[in-house]
Design an enzyme around this catalytic site. Structure first.
Site, mmCIF file in Angstrom:
data_model
loop_
_atom_site.group_PDB
_atom_site.id
_atom_site.type_symbol
_atom_site.label_atom_id
_atom_site.label_comp_id
_atom_site.label_asym_id
_atom_site.label_seq_id
_atom_site.Cartn_x
_atom_site.Cartn_y
_atom_site.Cartn_z
ATOM 1 N N LYS A 62 9.965 20.054 22.424
ATOM 2 C CA LYS A 62 11.354 20.443 22.728
ATOM 3 C C LYS A 62 11.987 20.913 21.428
ATOM 4 O O LYS A 62 12.409 20.111 20.600
ATOM 5 C CB LYS A 62 12.119 19.238 23.307
ATOM 6 C CG LYS A 62 13.178 19.584 24.296
ATOM 7 C CD LYS A 62 14.549 19.945 23.829
ATOM 8 C CE LYS A 62 15.276 19.429 22.688
ATOM 9 N NZ LYS A 62 16.119 20.521 22.083
ATOM 10 N N GLU A 106 12.550 11.508 11.442
ATOM 11 C CA GLU A 106 12.903 12.049 10.120
ATOM 12 C C GLU A 106 14.330 12.551 10.212
ATOM 13 O O GLU A 106 14.630 13.416 11.047
ATOM 14 C CB GLU A 106 11.958 13.195 9.749
ATOM 15 C CG GLU A 106 10.556 12.740 9.395
ATOM 16 C CD GLU A 106 10.503 11.784 8.219
ATOM 17 O OE1 GLU A 106 11.403 11.839 7.353
ATOM 18 O OE2 GLU A 106 9.577 10.974 8.178
ATOM 19 N N CYS A 152 17.154 19.157 4.879
ATOM 20 C CA CYS A 152 17.362 17.710 4.764
ATOM 21 C C CYS A 152 17.193 17.266 3.315
ATOM 22 O O CYS A 152 17.780 16.282 2.893
ATOM 23 C CB CYS A 152 16.398 16.968 5.670
ATOM 24 S SG CYS A 152 14.699 17.465 5.382
ATOM 25 N N GLN A 167 27.641 24.909 13.196
ATOM 26 C CA GLN A 167 27.401 24.685 11.776
ATOM 27 C C GLN A 167 28.556 25.243 10.950
ATOM 28 O O GLN A 167 29.025 24.635 9.995
ATOM 29 C CB GLN A 167 26.114 25.412 11.362
ATOM 30 C CG GLN A 167 24.889 24.572 11.369
ATOM 31 C CD GLN A 167 24.995 23.473 10.342
ATOM 32 O OE1 GLN A 167 25.336 22.346 10.704
ATOM 33 N NE2 GLN A 167 24.729 23.751 9.094
ATOM 34 N N GLU A 219 26.645 13.860 4.826
ATOM 35 C CA GLU A 219 25.749 15.015 4.804
ATOM 36 C C GLU A 219 26.533 16.234 5.307
ATOM 37 O O GLU A 219 26.993 16.257 6.446
ATOM 38 C CB GLU A 219 24.534 14.767 5.706
ATOM 39 C CG GLU A 219 23.524 15.894 5.606
ATOM 40 C CD GLU A 219 22.345 15.740 6.555
ATOM 41 O OE1 GLU A 219 22.557 15.372 7.722
ATOM 42 O OE2 GLU A 219 21.213 16.009 6.116
HETATM 43 P P1 NAD Z 1 20.106 17.178 15.867
HETATM 44 O O1 NAD Z 1 19.869 15.721 15.721
HETATM 45 O O2 NAD Z 1 21.373 17.637 16.450
HETATM 46 O O3 NAD Z 1 18.967 17.829 16.789
HETATM 47 C C1 NAD Z 1 17.593 17.708 16.484
HETATM 48 C C2 NAD Z 1 16.801 17.856 17.771
HETATM 49 O O4 NAD Z 1 17.086 16.733 18.620
HETATM 50 C C3 NAD Z 1 17.149 19.098 18.584
HETATM 51 O O5 NAD Z 1 15.979 19.590 19.203
HETATM 52 C C4 NAD Z 1 18.105 18.547 19.636
HETATM 53 O O6 NAD Z 1 18.154 19.307 20.815
HETATM 54 C C5 NAD Z 1 17.477 17.193 19.899
HETATM 55 N N1 NAD Z 1 18.383 16.204 20.488
HETATM 56 C C6 NAD Z 1 19.728 16.119 20.367
HETATM 57 N N2 NAD Z 1 20.195 15.062 21.076
HETATM 58 C C7 NAD Z 1 19.110 14.467 21.633
HETATM 59 C C8 NAD Z 1 18.930 13.327 22.474
HETATM 60 N N3 NAD Z 1 19.961 12.578 22.869
HETATM 61 N N4 NAD Z 1 17.694 13.005 22.864
HETATM 62 C C9 NAD Z 1 16.630 13.744 22.465
HETATM 63 N N5 NAD Z 1 16.732 14.830 21.675
HETATM 64 C C10 NAD Z 1 17.956 15.188 21.264
HETATM 65 O O7 NAD Z 1 19.837 17.816 14.429
HETATM 66 P P2 NAD Z 1 19.959 19.361 13.999
HETATM 67 O O8 NAD Z 1 21.402 19.715 13.879
HETATM 68 O O9 NAD Z 1 19.083 20.207 14.858
HETATM 69 O O10 NAD Z 1 19.287 19.327 12.553
HETATM 70 C C11 NAD Z 1 19.996 19.026 11.397
HETATM 71 C C12 NAD Z 1 19.696 17.611 10.955
HETATM 72 O O11 NAD Z 1 18.287 17.455 10.818
HETATM 73 C C13 NAD Z 1 20.263 17.264 9.600
HETATM 74 O O12 NAD Z 1 20.833 15.983 9.658
HETATM 75 C C14 NAD Z 1 19.041 17.253 8.688
HETATM 76 O O13 NAD Z 1 19.162 16.453 7.546
HETATM 77 C C15 NAD Z 1 17.996 16.780 9.608
HETATM 78 N N6 NAD Z 1 16.664 17.157 9.134
HETATM 79 C C16 NAD Z 1 15.850 16.174 8.655
HETATM 80 C C17 NAD Z 1 14.596 16.504 8.157
HETATM 81 C C18 NAD Z 1 13.675 15.435 7.636
HETATM 82 O O14 NAD Z 1 12.465 15.678 7.572
HETATM 83 N N7 NAD Z 1 14.177 14.269 7.253
HETATM 84 C C19 NAD Z 1 14.177 17.834 8.154
HETATM 85 C C20 NAD Z 1 15.046 18.809 8.650
HETATM 86 C C21 NAD Z 1 16.286 18.455 9.153
#
Ligand code: NAD
Length: 478
Positions: free
Chosen positions: A172, A247, A281, A328, A379
């Site tokens: 997904k 992550e 991240c 964003q 963040e």
């Molecule tokens: P997000 O948490 O909004 O979404 C991430 C994914 O989770 C998307 O596919 C989204 O559709 C899905 N999602 C959202 N709600 C969900 C739920 N209730 N159940 C299951 N899936 C769900 O994050 P984002 O805005 O896409 O990404 C940015 C964030 O990701 C930042 O906080 C960044 O630091 C983090 N990030 C972390 C790493 C790492 O390796 N630590 C790498 C890249 C990004």
């Protein structure tokens, strides 16, 4: 282009809501339409993944690796086209995006090659005539939930080891990386993976995430995204005793000590903070500077940042493109407004021609803030950094660790003794000396401490530990 699901080897049009994707570099340009999945699509994907797992899991790892090698070749051949699509969809500058696609190629080849490496250990038995050994076995069906900021590399650094270990996958992707995800799935289809081994379900996390996590066929979940979403997913997985990996976010610090090579530190901090428009991240978002070098360093940083111009992602010279989406843009601009109200603006970049109709945020450096200020604590995930002075090394480490996150941290110094202390004392999963906070290589473990990560690692050999279970075998042949 319109998105499609790939389930059980068939391309399907999901029947949920639609979202028109506009190029964040030029909002007047429509890139495609994303069609979101419903509960039924998720149910089908879980069943297809379960059906496929029995056969896939019994192939030799080398045979599974051969599929990954084929996918790597196809991705490399399509590198320019995939990078351009991703740049149009989420705004990453094209040279950076090409590098990301190439990283995806390397990841596929790295894990493909694992197919002929050892998968366990022989452990001497206390009894004679007994052979005791361990081996890795697949977990089963794995859900892979990915963010938009690395639309190619993050999915592949999960999917490749998951498949190599004999699991099947329900992927997904993030809403704002869905078109790129379809293109990746098309390449997997061309590589002739058996039906149901990889299943792509395009969807909105808040709408179908719960259904996915509740699917009876699920055995494991690998998630990358925000800390708030990740903690919720971890809770749900723990209740079902599913193996999970989350992550999550970061608030990464770079420390500049008084003996640092200032030019080296400025270059690494600019790259760490502003590549991908700060949407990594591991992006540098706090810069902690020892007082004796504060003026020299901030002046060099000011000059460097003032000379950066935001530019359309597809411009060959683009260094800093737009942020990825309207959501964003609103979020990052609220922090920019906060900085204008409450901080000293140390530096701010400019804007190149052609940036009138996109989600552009000019790079900004804020100073004069207390370490408890939201700009220093939260963040931002955009091209905005805060600079803090530190009295000495101890004070710098204290400030570095004064965060709920623990993803990465870096130190700039020529003092080897302090470098070693930093590597021990910084509370982060990835600690780097005279290097930017971002940029950990794919063959090394990736992950954080504290609220940045669950207790496993991605990439390198560590990914194999997550995507497999260890069986301890004993056979009495005496
Ligand atoms: P997000 O948490 O909004 O979404 C991430 C994914 O989770 C998307 O596919 C989204 O559709 C899905 N999602 C959202 N709600 C969900 C739920 N209730 N159940 C299951 N899936 C769900 O994050 P984002 O805005 O896409 O990404 C940015 C964030 O990701 C930042 O906080 C960044 O630091 C983090 N990030 C972390 C790493 C790492 O390796 N630590 C790498 C890249 C990004």
């Amino acid at each position: 282009m319109a998105s499609r699901n790939w389930i059980g080897g068939e391309w399907q049009d999901p029947s949920g809501d639609e979202m028109v994707v506009c190029n964040p570099s030029a909002l007047q340009e429509e890139v495609g339409v994303v069609r979101f999945s419903t509960k039924d699509d998720i149910a089908q994907a879980g069943e297809a993944a379960r059906r496929a797992q029995a056969g896939w899991g019994t192939l030799t790892p080398a045979a599974r690796g051969a599929y990954l090698f084929r996918a790597a070749g196809l991705l490399e051949a399509s590198l320019a086209e995939v990078a351009e699509l991703a740049s149009r969809e989420m705004g990453k500058p094209i040279t950076e995006m090409r590098g990301e696609v190439m990283r995806g190629v390397h990841l596929l080849r790295y894990y493909a090659a694992e197919g002929v490496r050892s998968i366990g250990a022989v452990i001497p038995s206390n009894e004679s005539g007994v052979l005791q050994y361990t081996k890795r076995v697949p977990l089963g069906v794995t859900a892979v939930i990915t963010p938009w900021n690395f639309p190619v590399a993050i999915p592949l650094w999960k999917i490749a080891p998951a498949l190599l270990c004999g699991n099947t996958v329900i992927w997904k992707p993030a809403e704002h990386a869905s078109l790129t995800a379809v293109r990746i799935a098309e390449l997997f289809a061309s590589a002739q993976f058996p039906a149901g081994v990889l299943n792509l379900v395009i969807g909105q996390g808040h709408a179908i995430g719960d259904v996915l996590l509740a699917h009876k066929e699920l055995d494991a979940v690998s998630f990358t995204g925000s800390t708030s979403t990740g903690l919720g997913i971890a809770e749900r997985c723990a209740r079902r005793n599913l193996k999970y990996q989350t992550e999550m976010g970061g608030k990464n610090a770079a420390i500049v000590l008084k003996d640092a090579d200032v030019a080296q530190a400025v270059a690494a901090i600019i790259s760490g903070a502003f590549r991908s428009a700060g949407q990594k991240c591991t992006a540098t978002s706090r810069v902690i500077v020892e007082r004796p070098v504060y003026e020299t360093f901030t002046e060099a940083l000011r000059q460097a940042v003032n000379s950066i111009q935001v530019a359309p992602a597809l411009a060959p010279e683009a260094y800093l493109g737009p942020v990825a989406s309207a959501g964003q843009y609103e979020k990052v601009m609220s922090y920019v407004a906060m900085a204008r109200r409450e901080a000293d603006i140390l530096a701010e970049g400019g804007a190149a021609a052609g940036t009138e109709h996109g989600y552009y945020v000019r790079p900004l450096v804020a100073a004069g803030l207390d370490s408890s200020h939201p700009l220093i604590r939260e963040e931002i995930f955009g091209p905005v950094i805060g600079v803090l002075p530190a009295d000495d090394f101890e004070d710098a480490i204290r400030l570095c660790n004064e965060t709920v996150y623990g993803l990465s941290a870096s130190l700039f110094t020529r003092d080897l003794r302090l470098a070693h202390r930093f590597l021990d004392e910084a509370e982060a999963g990835m600690v780097r000396v005279n290097q930017e906070t971002a940029g950990v290589e794919y063959q090394a473990p990736f992950g954080g401490l504290k609220q940045s990560s669950s207790h496993t690692r991605e990439q390198g050999q560590a990914a194999l530990d997550f995507y497999s279970a260890l069986k301890t075998c004993a056979i009495n042949f005496g």
